[in-house]
Write an enzyme that holds these catalytic residues in place. Structure first.
Site, PDB file in Angstrom:
ATOM      1  CE  LYS A 180      -4.459  -4.956  18.628  1.00  0.00           C
ATOM      2  NZ  LYS A 180      -4.582  -4.837  17.166  1.00  0.00           N
ATOM      3  CD  GLU A 222     -15.575  -0.496  11.757  1.00  0.00           C
ATOM      4  OE1 GLU A 222     -16.699  -0.603  12.283  1.00  0.00           O
ATOM      5  OE2 GLU A 222     -14.703   0.282  12.188  1.00  0.00           O
ATOM      6  CB  CYS A 245       2.544  -4.469  21.985  1.00  0.00           C
ATOM      7  SG  CYS A 245       2.014  -3.845  20.402  1.00  0.00           S
ATOM      8  CD  GLU A 304      -2.759   1.138   2.561  1.00  0.00           C
ATOM      9  OE1 GLU A 304      -2.549   0.270   3.445  1.00  0.00           O
ATOM     10  OE2 GLU A 304      -3.618   2.037   2.668  1.00  0.00           O
TER      11      GLU A 304
END
Ligand code: SF4
Ligand code: SF4
Ligand code: SF4
Ligand code: FES
Lengths: 573, 158
Positions: free
Chosen positions: A357, A365, A502, A281
């Protein structure tokens, strides 16, 4: 350097330092409840008081700078008595709930009450009555257990730049709450859980999904599978007293099987998939005049942040789903088809270092035909609780190999657990996509470490690729403001919601222990260093997945399964 | 955005956070209460999070976040009234109206506010309803007083 005296011992210190900083360095433990390292001290709790010769009252060591020749007594009878009284007063308006509390055995207030020898109730006050706020899919707030230390407020405002919560009301009516004291779910809270990480008590906790997962495991009609995020295997051991940063991949896999999960997937594998899509992308946007700088989309707190505070940058976000959601999507499509399992019977669990999360998994969606990509998210802490509940002694368990239903990950995918890691992984693949060659040294030192904003320009062919990796949304805000102000040399920005990434997520073991965070980071870098395959595009299982199912990155099938879109959110902010 | 708030804010160009309280006071003065929209606009204008504005506003008793009711009940908690038992009076009003100070009943009929002193110490304990003073009130008289307003209201409707 100046000299001070602590408990009759000579100690060197730097001018301007707070007493507490020196004490910590000298290994003298003075309790604190409101102290947050790196942030301006508020002196709210007074627990850190010490005696300083020549100063009439006790002084809060967290907010009192050292002076040359200063004489300090940290554990004089007076200081200890004062600390004990403070705890007793806090307990006067605190529920006696330890046995039922999520922080039982892991609570600063409880520990201090024990350490200071509180054995009787000396003060009993009228207790306030509060409602527990369970409105958020990620965070539960129980004001009855709040001691008003203010750490959550400062974390949310000064570190995360969100300011969803603040002190409201006054005096004995003071509570922590959102604007109009409404539910967190309709506030600007982005579900990062950093407030939980700093809360000394059980006033903040994650919305637990253990029960749902247990129920699914006990339901014979359900095919229950689990995936684990890159940072979990290098953190989980701490919950069982293992060495910080130890990679417990093998025993964790074994424990998950014993818990009854039918398949154990590695989210680092879908992180490789994310890289294939995201790097493609990026290259597409660069070559076709698409919206730049592109911004990563794997951190759900950051996504909600953009939707609320910077909707004009939604188009800059990569359309890639996060690795959790990509894994969820291919489990219920490709994997289900291949194994001949009805996707409706699959119950897909994800273990994440993250509370946001949980919110992400509920986004409408991120589902196909009404079937959610992910059914339940557990934090690292919740996984540890489940393992303990089942009486599994992971310290004495034999490691087992992953069943890697899709094959193995590269170590690029594993790097997603640390700030800068997504970028490093993406650069390795983008370089290959643009030049057709491999990078000579795949390690990008400038993107490593715990700094809040890391920046580098890389020459890839004729292109000078400008990249930034930032973590902590307060830092992300700074970066986005630079872009708003017209900065043009940046093509790609990685944002992780939690400071450091994280490895320091809001679902990791309680408290922010920087030594532990660094060990987890080091562990991930070592895994990468020692790995045979360090690039996502050379992962032959990923290639196979494209050949057999997805065709190629950004194909129609990929778009359908692996990409999504975001929209502006109206909240009071 | 309500134009009233807009006008007030335009009178405070380049204001900083220290203008927050004066702005809140002006908004309440003009609109009777601090609305969601007002908080959002003030936040934008001062570049302050709305949670902070709400936090500051709730620190002071003077601000309310619901429009006042048709009948606005003020209970005096000044020294003289306190000595004469205004705490019990306040309890009785709260019980009867089922609302907390600073809020408005669901039907919009009554709102309640605590005031420090109404300057009517000779009448202690005193409450005022839409400016009408009720002197020397006792807790068990509250129901009757409020019912009189309720009756008035239902007659109006007929
Ligand atoms: S917050 Fe701590 S002290 Fe309070 S009930 Fe829970 S464990 Fe006990
Ligand atoms: S979860 Fe994050 S955004 Fe929400 S209140 Fe806590 S610190 Fe603030
Ligand atoms: S919720 Fe926790 S962190 Fe926040 S003020 Fe209360 S005790 Fe402190
Ligand atoms: S830690 Fe020093 S006052 Fe709370």
């Amino acid at each position: 350097m100046i000299n001070i005296e602590v408990n009759n011992r000579q100690v060197k210190s730097n001018p301007g330092e707070m007493i507490l900083t020196v004490l910590k360095r000298e290994g003298i433990k003075v309790p604190t409840l409101c102290h947050l390292s790196d942030l301006f001290p508020t002196g709210a709790c007074r627990l850190c008081v010490v005696e300083v010769e020549g100063v009439p009252g006790l002084v809060p060591s967290c907010a009192f700078p050292v002076r040359d020749g200063m004489k300090i007594k940290t554990h004089s009878p007076r200081a200890i008595r004062a600390r004990k009284t403070i705890i007793e007063l806090l307990l006067a308006n605190h529920p006696d709930d330890c046995l039922y509390c999520v922080r039982n055995g892991n609570c600063d207030l409880q520990t201090l009450s024990e350490e200071l020898g509180v054995r009787e109730r000396r003060y009993s006050g009228k207790k306030n009555e509060y409602k527990v706020d369970t409105s958020s899919p990620s965070i539960v707030r129980d004001p009855a257990k709040c001691i008003l230390c203010g750490k959550c407020v400062r974390m949310c405002e000064e570190v995360q730049g969100v300011s969803a919560i603040d002190f409201i009301n006054r005096g004995s009516k003071t509570i922590i709450g959102t604007v109009f004291n409404e539910g967190l779910n309709i506030s600007s809270c982005i579900n990062c859980g950093q407030c939980i990480a700093v809360c000394p008590t059980g006033a903040l906790r994650e919305k637990s999904n253990i029960k749902e997962v247990m129920d699914a495991l006990n339901d014979p009609t359900k095919f229950v599978v689990i995936q684990h995020a890159p940072s979990v295997s290098v953190t989980l051991g701490e919950e069982f007293g293992l060495k910080m940063g130890q990679d417990v991949m093998g025993i964790m896999t074994a424990a998950m099987r014993r818990l009854g999960f039918k398949r154990v997937f590695d989210t680092s594998f879908s992180a490789d998939l994310t890289i294939m899509e995201e790097a493609s992308e990026l290259v597409y946007r660069i070559q076709n005049g698409g919206k730049l700088p592109m911004m990563t989309s794997c951190s759900p707190g950051w996504i909600k942040f953009v939707e609320e505070f910077y909707p004009e940058f939604i188009e800059n976000l990569s359309t890639c789903k996060s690795p959790q959601q990509m894994m969820g999507a291919i489990i219920k499509s490709f994997y289900a088809e291949k194994q001949g399992i009805d996707p409706k019977t699959i119950y897909s669990v994800a273990v994440m270092p993250c509370t946001a999360k949980k919110f992400e998994a509920e986004r409408p969606e991120l589902s196909q035909g009404g079937i959610p990509d992910i059914d339940a998210v557990l934090t690292t802490r919740e996984l540890a609780r489940m393992i303990k509940m089942r009486g599994l002694d992971i310290r004495n368990m034999e490691p087992e190999g992953a069943d890697s239903p899709f094959g193995e990950r590269s170590s690029a995918g594993k790097l997603f657990g640390v700030s800068g890691g997504v970028m490093e992984a993406a650069v390795r693949t983008a370089y290959f996509l643009i030049t057709g060659k491999e990078m000579e040294d795949v390690k990008v030192q400038e993107l490593r470490g715990l700094e809040g904003i890391k920046e580098v320009h890389l020459n890839i062919g004729d292109l000078k690729l400008g990249i930034i990796a930032t973590s902590g949304l307060g830092n992300a805000r700074k970066v986005i403001e630079q872009i708003k102000a017209g900065r043009k040399d940046i093509h790609f920005i990685e944002v992780m919601t939690c400071p450091g990434g994280c490895i320091a997520g809001g679902g990791q073991p309680y408290g922010i222990n920087m030594d532990a965070v660094k060990s987890r980071m080091k562990a991930l870098y070592e895994i990468d260093r020692d790995s045979k395959n360090r690039t996502s595009h050379n992962n032959r299982f990923i290639k196979k997945l494209y050949e057999e199912y997805l065709e190629k990155p950004l194909s129609e099938k990929s778009h359908h399964l692996l990409h999504t879109h975001y929209k502006k959110r109206d909240v009071l902010k | 955005m309500s134009t009233v708030v807009e006008t007030i804010l335009s009178n405070h160009p380049q204001a900083k956070r220290d203008s927050l309280i004066p702005i809140l006071q002006e908004v309440q003065e003009m609109e009777g209460f601090i609305s969601r929209e007002a908080i959002a606009s003030i936040g934008k204008h001062l570049n302050l999070p709305t949670s902070k504005i709400y936090g500051v506003a709730t620190f002071y008793n003077q601000f309310r976040f619901q429009n006042v009711g048709k009948y606005h009940v003020m209970v005096c908690r000044g020294t003289a009234c306190h000595v004469k038992g205004s705490a019990k009076v306040l309890e009785a009003v709260k019980r009867e109206l089922k609302i907390e100070p600073g809020t408005t009943s669901r039907d919009g009929l009554f709102s309640l506010e605590i005031v420090a002193c109404m300057g009517a110490c000779g009448l202690a304990p005193v409450i005022s309803i839409n400016g009408e003073f009720h002197a020397g009130v006792e807790p068990d008289k509250i129901k009757g007083i409020l019912n009189a307003y309720r009756r008035k209201e239902s007659e109006n409707v007929k």
